[in-house]
Design an enzyme around this catalytic site. Structure first.
Site, short mmCIF file in Angstrom:
data_model
loop_
_atom_site.label_atom_id
_atom_site.label_comp_id
_atom_site.label_asym_id
_atom_site.label_seq_id
_atom_site.Cartn_x
_atom_site.Cartn_y
_atom_site.Cartn_z
N GLU A 112 -40.54 123.57 -85.63
CA GLU A 112 -41.35 123.06 -84.52
C GLU A 112 -40.98 121.62 -84.18
O GLU A 112 -40.85 121.26 -83.00
CB GLU A 112 -42.83 123.15 -84.89
CG GLU A 112 -43.78 122.45 -83.92
CD GLU A 112 -43.81 123.06 -82.54
OE1 GLU A 112 -44.49 122.49 -81.66
OE2 GLU A 112 -43.14 124.08 -82.31
N HIS A 131 -37.62 121.27 -82.44
CA HIS A 131 -37.80 121.65 -81.03
C HIS A 131 -38.34 120.47 -80.22
O HIS A 131 -37.87 120.19 -79.11
CB HIS A 131 -38.76 122.84 -80.95
CG HIS A 131 -39.08 123.26 -79.55
ND1 HIS A 131 -38.13 123.67 -78.65
CD2 HIS A 131 -40.26 123.34 -78.89
CE1 HIS A 131 -38.69 123.98 -77.50
NE2 HIS A 131 -39.99 123.78 -77.61
N HIS A 168 -45.20 127.44 -69.96
CA HIS A 168 -44.25 126.54 -70.64
C HIS A 168 -42.84 127.09 -70.51
O HIS A 168 -41.88 126.35 -70.22
CB HIS A 168 -44.66 126.41 -72.11
CG HIS A 168 -43.90 125.37 -72.87
ND1 HIS A 168 -43.76 124.08 -72.43
CD2 HIS A 168 -43.25 125.43 -74.06
CE1 HIS A 168 -43.06 123.38 -73.31
NE2 HIS A 168 -42.72 124.18 -74.30
N HIS A 205 -42.98 145.12 -67.78
CA HIS A 205 -41.79 144.27 -67.92
C HIS A 205 -40.51 145.11 -67.88
O HIS A 205 -39.56 144.78 -67.17
CB HIS A 205 -41.86 143.49 -69.24
CG HIS A 205 -40.62 142.70 -69.55
ND1 HIS A 205 -40.16 141.69 -68.74
CD2 HIS A 205 -39.73 142.79 -70.59
CE1 HIS A 205 -39.06 141.18 -69.26
NE2 HIS A 205 -38.77 141.82 -70.38
N HIS A 252 -31.76 137.53 -75.78
CA HIS A 252 -32.40 138.04 -74.56
C HIS A 252 -32.97 136.89 -73.74
O HIS A 252 -32.87 136.86 -72.51
CB HIS A 252 -33.51 139.02 -74.95
CG HIS A 252 -33.97 139.90 -73.83
ND1 HIS A 252 -33.11 140.60 -73.02
CD2 HIS A 252 -35.21 140.17 -73.36
CE1 HIS A 252 -33.79 141.29 -72.12
NE2 HIS A 252 -35.06 141.03 -72.30
#
Length: 363
Positions: free
Chosen positions: A98, A101, A163, A276, A334
């Site tokens: 985290e 990032h 986000h 989706h 992906h």
């Protein structure tokens, strides 16, 4: 803590800045944009890795980690959280994921600030408007706010999905800024204006559809609905399985819960996944058509080939995540495939408009 975080962000940004200013390329401004674009692409993929490893709450506060600038300084607090909740979201590994990032995000912010500064300094010596670069800075600021809310609102699905969309939007803006500084529309003189203009509408439509699909993909990921259907092209052996769209697409709710505070029913996850995967078919058709048209247009052949290859690979990776039960590597790829499609379609849209304008303007 704030000073330590700022120094860390600057320290991470020093590496790409050195790559820019020590390179032999004469156009340092364009090089800076290209490096920032690359780092933003990597940040999107690392963000996907952060989310898919359940590291989004590895540090349950923001911007630091248990009030410290890095997990080393928060070691005791992290260990206490692990003891209190052995199967919870806080571990030393997840805390580092985290925080890395966040460090990468801060470095992107520093690089974009440098771009904006250069753009406005050169405003009088170039015909390139600095406003597109400035809009990227505004986008990264809003993106940072949503990054904070992602943590403080405990991974609320609508916040996490927004986000992701803002990250893709930032990538698109930086791609447009790079194109703005490149002016590399090849073979423009051999095209008729109507040939370039004919691509504008389908290319724009394809980009809009792609962003909708990215939002749907983010909704799948943040609701942990990736394995709601484990067969393809059917879902639980049916073309139209039992689904709950009302609860599945209620936006303002907590993770895994309905708006009434009850656990999200499984048919809601099926609805999220099913929409989706089926909307993807429309995106594939439209993007493939745009790629085919670009391949037939002088000056756009290479970009059309790349776009077609990207959409084929994205489809294969998406199907593979189902058959191989959503392995981490395929899931990250992906997300990277979606980012690559955003990048290529943005470049195509910019170049088509640039070519159309150049060919239509009187000499």
């Amino acid at each position: 803590m704030w000073l330590q975080l700022a120094l860390t962000g600057l320290g991470v940004a020093v590496i790409p800045l050195c790559i820019v200013f020590l390179s032999k390329e004469t156009n340092k401004h364009r090089k800076l944009i290209a490096v920032t674009l690359t780092l933003t692409f990597e940040l999107i993929m690392f963000g996907a890795f952060t989310r898919l490893t359940d590291s989004g709450l590895g540090c349950p506060d923001w911007p630091g980690c248990y009030g410290q600038a890095n997990p080393l300084l928060s070691h005791e607090a992290i260990k206490a959280a692990e003891v209190a909740m052995p199967h919870g979201p806080v571990t030393t590994q997840k805390a580092w994921i985290e925080m890395v990032h966040r460090y990468l995000a801060m470095s992107v912010g520093v690089l974009i600030c440098a771009q904006v500064l250069l753009a406005w300094m050169r405003k009088k010596t170039t015909d390139i408007s600095p406003w597109l670069t400035t809009s990227a800075l505004l986008c990264v600021c809003v993106q940072g706010a949503f990054g904070a809310w992602t943590v403080t609102l405990k991974l609320q699905p609508v916040i996490v999905t927004t986000h992701l969309l803002l990250g893709m939007g930032l990538l698109a803006l930086l791609a447009a800024v790079l194109e703005q500084h490149s002016h590399q529309i090849k073979h423009v003189s051999s095209m008729a204006p109507n040939v370039a203009k004919a691509l504008i509408l389908p290319a724009t439509f394809a980009l809009i559809l792609l962003f909708i699909q990215v939002a749907l993909g983010g909704w799948v990921s943040t609701n942990y609905a990736a394995l709601a259907c484990q067969d393809y092209p059917l879902c639980h052996g049916q073309v139209v399985p039992t689904m709950d769209f009302e609860h599945g697409f209620s936006l303002w709710r907590q993770l895994g819960m309905t708006t009434n505070g009850e656990y999200l029913p499984f048919p809601a996850l099926v609805a999220i996944h099913w929409l989706h995967r089926n909307f993807a078919l429309l995106v594939i058709v439209v993007v493939s058509y745009v790629a085919w048209q670009a391949m037939r247009t002088p000056g756009f052949e290479s970009l059309g080939n790349k776009l077609l290859l990207a959409i084929v690979l994205q489809f294969l990776i998406g199907v593979s995540t189902i058959f191989f039960s959503w392995p981490l590597l395929l899931a990250v790829l992906h997300n990277g495939g979606a980012a690559m499609l955003v990048l290529l379609l943005t470049m195509l849209n910019y170049r088509v408009r640039h070519a159309s304008h150049a060919l239509s303007s009187p000499i």
